[in-house]
Design a protein around this motif. Structure first.
Motif, PDB file in Angstrom:
ATOM      1  N   SER A 176     -14.472   0.854 -24.986  1.00  0.00           N
ATOM      2  CA  SER A 176     -13.084   0.523 -24.668  1.00  0.00           C
ATOM      3  C   SER A 176     -12.983  -0.754 -23.848  1.00  0.00           C
ATOM      4  N   LEU A 177     -13.870  -0.914 -22.880  1.00  0.00           N
ATOM      5  CA  LEU A 177     -13.823  -2.078 -22.006  1.00  0.00           C
ATOM      6  C   LEU A 177     -14.200  -3.365 -22.729  1.00  0.00           C
ATOM      7  N   THR A 178     -15.196  -3.294 -23.583  1.00  0.00           N
ATOM      8  CA  THR A 178     -15.738  -4.499 -24.198  1.00  0.00           C
ATOM      9  C   THR A 178     -15.272  -4.708 -25.633  1.00  0.00           C
ATOM     10  N   GLY A 201     -10.100  12.709 -22.663  1.00  0.00           N
ATOM     11  CA  GLY A 201     -10.442  11.364 -22.219  1.00  0.00           C
ATOM     12  C   GLY A 201     -10.492  10.388 -23.373  1.00  0.00           C
ATOM     13  N   ALA A 202     -11.063  10.820 -24.494  1.00  0.00           N
ATOM     14  CA  ALA A 202     -11.175   9.946 -25.662  1.00  0.00           C
ATOM     15  C   ALA A 202      -9.812   9.577 -26.219  1.00  0.00           C
ATOM     16  N   MET A 203      -8.906  10.532 -26.245  1.00  0.00           N
ATOM     17  CA  MET A 203      -7.568  10.266 -26.776  1.00  0.00           C
ATOM     18  C   MET A 203      -6.825   9.273 -25.898  1.00  0.00           C
ATOM     19  N   TRP A 204      -6.979   9.403 -24.580  1.00  0.00           N
ATOM     20  CA  TRP A 204      -6.286   8.450 -23.703  1.00  0.00           C
ATOM     21  C   TRP A 204      -6.843   7.049 -23.905  1.00  0.00           C
ATOM     22  N   LEU A 205      -8.162   6.919 -23.993  1.00  0.00           N
ATOM     23  CA  LEU A 205      -8.762   5.604 -24.209  1.00  0.00           C
ATOM     24  C   LEU A 205      -8.348   5.024 -25.554  1.00  0.00           C
ATOM     25  N   ALA A 206      -8.245   5.865 -26.561  1.00  0.00           N
ATOM     26  CA  ALA A 206      -7.810   5.388 -27.874  1.00  0.00           C
ATOM     27  C   ALA A 206      -6.398   4.826 -27.803  1.00  0.00           C
ATOM     28  N   PHE A 261     -15.049   4.789 -33.385  1.00  0.00           N
ATOM     29  CA  PHE A 261     -14.058   4.362 -32.395  1.00  0.00           C
ATOM     30  C   PHE A 261     -14.065   2.836 -32.384  1.00  0.00           C
ATOM     31  N   SER A 262     -12.921   2.226 -32.780  1.00  0.00           N
ATOM     32  CA  SER A 262     -12.834   0.764 -32.896  1.00  0.00           C
ATOM     33  C   SER A 262     -11.647   0.256 -32.100  1.00  0.00           C
ATOM     34  N   PRO A 263     -11.846  -0.112 -30.841  1.00  0.00           N
ATOM     35  CA  PRO A 263     -10.734  -0.577 -29.997  1.00  0.00           C
ATOM     36  C   PRO A 263     -10.270  -1.970 -30.374  1.00  0.00           C
ATOM     37  N   SER A 264      -9.054  -2.304 -29.932  1.00  0.00           N
ATOM     38  CA  SER A 264      -8.523  -3.640 -30.144  1.00  0.00           C
ATOM     39  C   SER A 264      -9.354  -4.659 -29.379  1.00  0.00           C
ATOM     40  N   THR A 265      -9.187  -5.929 -29.684  1.00  0.00           N
ATOM     41  CA  THR A 265      -9.920  -6.970 -28.977  1.00  0.00           C
ATOM     42  C   THR A 265      -9.469  -7.036 -27.529  1.00  0.00           C
ATOM     43  N   ALA A 266     -10.324  -7.557 -26.681  1.00  0.00           N
ATOM     44  CA  ALA A 266     -10.055  -7.600 -25.240  1.00  0.00           C
ATOM     45  C   ALA A 266      -8.782  -8.361 -24.923  1.00  0.00           C
ATOM     46  N   GLU A 267      -8.461  -9.382 -25.741  1.00  0.00           N
ATOM     47  CA  GLU A 267      -7.294 -10.209 -25.458  1.00  0.00           C
ATOM     48  C   GLU A 267      -5.987  -9.433 -25.596  1.00  0.00           C
TER      49      GLU A 267
END
Length: 411
Positions: free
Chosen positions: A27-29, A59-64, A83-89
């Motif tokens: 999530s962070l990176t 916890g996973a749902m909140w991070l998503a 799990f594929s988070p958006s880009t940091a920007e």
């Protein structure tokens, strides 16, 4: 989109920690991950089951939601997940959209609840690094908006094989804030939640100060523990005589093993059920380091010979703590693995002296190495990546007020 990093969920300890830490770092990176056979070593014995459990899922749902992540397999009892988070920007913009679109409008308040006494601290382990390192995207520090986050979690506060409220309050948070240099983290117990006896749902309330936008966590050293100077005892039990016996026996043993140290009882409280018995002893050194060992008693209380139960409880906790003290390190095994994420994200080489690394610590280090490409040596040293807290890109207070008013009209 980058190919997800594959993590085998049966590696080393093979439990939920691997899953939680992988989600935090992903999530962070903005690093996509694929975890297979989640908690694969938790389904090998009768009464156990692998896969995602409620506390892990919360916890996973909140991070998503906070990272606008694309997911597959993110559901209860699932053994495989992408799990594929958006880009940091874009993360900070997403956080504003997701957090303030709900009931958490303009207050920096996050509410997470599960309907079972799964540990609230398993949820916290997943999201705390994100809130510390990326939380400046939620709060601006201006006069209009708070400079800290309020987090309310409902679930279990005293649960088998998990951090207890007492341990988090007396060891984890003091060691993160006073010795690591994080901003203030305060916690309040609203009500207890137990996995033993009559299952009950508890609630903790936290206030977390994130890193300011654009800043990094400086390198740190947990070395030179110094002499043990004091012990603090916490006892939870239904029977006042068992609590009294535990108190007396703990004092006697500590005074004999560690003469000329201060001993204090911090908690002596009814657990409201005969099956609930808990003891935590925390040792503090002259240089401010804390080591704690505890036991949520998981055997049948001997009603005919209650002092036999007391003896088992006190002996185990003190023997475990004595072993931790004897290695000379600044942390014990329960805290050592909690520091891995901060070592990996800090700006520079950090050191944590904690004796031989536990299997949990080895697992946490492996996850950090796989996702962040950092390296830990046998002595616990690591050069972190210098993760920089993203700048707040959220709407102004005026724009937020307009959005809230519009939502109220629509509702």
């Amino acid at each position: 989109m980058a190919k997800p990093i594959h993590l085998d969920g049966t590696t080393l300890e093979g439990g939920g920690q691997l899953f939680r830490l992988a989600l935090s770092l992903s999530s962070l990176t903005s690093t996509p991950i694929k975890v297979t056979d989640i908690r694969g070593k938790r389904g090998t014995k009768p009464g156990q089951d692998g896969g995602i459990k409620p506390a892990h899922l919360a916890g996973a749902m909140w991070l998503a939601g906070a990272t606008n992540a694309g997911t597959t397999g993110l559901e209860l009892r699932s053994r495989n997940m992408v799990f594929s988070p958006s880009t940091a920007e874009t993360i900070s913009d997403v956080i504003w959209k997701e957090v303030y679109r709900s009931e958490q409008v303009a207050k920096g308040v996050i509410n997470i609840a599960i309907s079972t006494p799964g540990s609230v601290f398993l949820i916290l382990q997943s999201i705390l690094p994100f809130l510390i390192f990326a939380g400046s995207s939620i709060v601006s520090g201006s006069d209009e908006l708070p400079s800290s986050l309020r987090l309310n979690i409902e679930g279990g506060t005293n649960v088998w094989h998990s951090l207890s409220y007492e341990y988090a309050d007396q060891v984890l948070f003091p060691m993160l804030c006073k010795k690591l240099g994080l901003g203030p983290i305060t916690m309040r117990l609203n009500r207890r939640g137990w996995s033993l006896g009559r299952p009950s749902i508890g609630k903790i309330e936290l206030e977390i100060t994130p890193l300011p936008a654009g800043e990094v966590l400086p390198t740190f050293e947990y070395t030179d523990r110094g002499k043990i100077t004091s012990f603090r005892i916490s006892i939870l039990g239904h029977d006042p005589q068992i609590r009294l016996g535990t108190r007396k026996m703990a004092f006697q043993k500590l005074e004999r093993l560690f003469p000329d140290t201060e001993i204090e009882v911090l908690v002596d409280e009814s657990s409201d059920h005969p099956s609930r018995l808990y003891l935590l002893i925390v040792a503090e050194s002259e240089n401010g380091f804390r080591l704690g060992r505890d036991w949520l008693y998981d055997q049948k209380v001997n009603k005919q010979r209650p002092m036999k139960t007391v003896e088992l409880l006190v002996n185990k906790v003190i023997n475990d703590l004595q072993q931790e003290i004897s290695h000379g390190g600044c942390v014990e095994e329960w805290l050592q693995d909690q520091l891995v994420v901060f070592q990996a994200l800090a700006d520079g080489r950090s050191s944590v002296d904690g004796g031989n690394p536990s299997l949990h610590t080895q697992t946490a280090r492996w996850v950090a190495e796989e996702i962040l490409n950092v390296k830990f040596n046998a002595s616990g040293h690591c050069k972190g990546i210098g993760f920089r807290a993203p700048a707040a890109k959220g709407p102004t207070a005026e724009k937020l007020a307009e959005d809230v008013a519009r939502q109220l009209v629509l509702e």
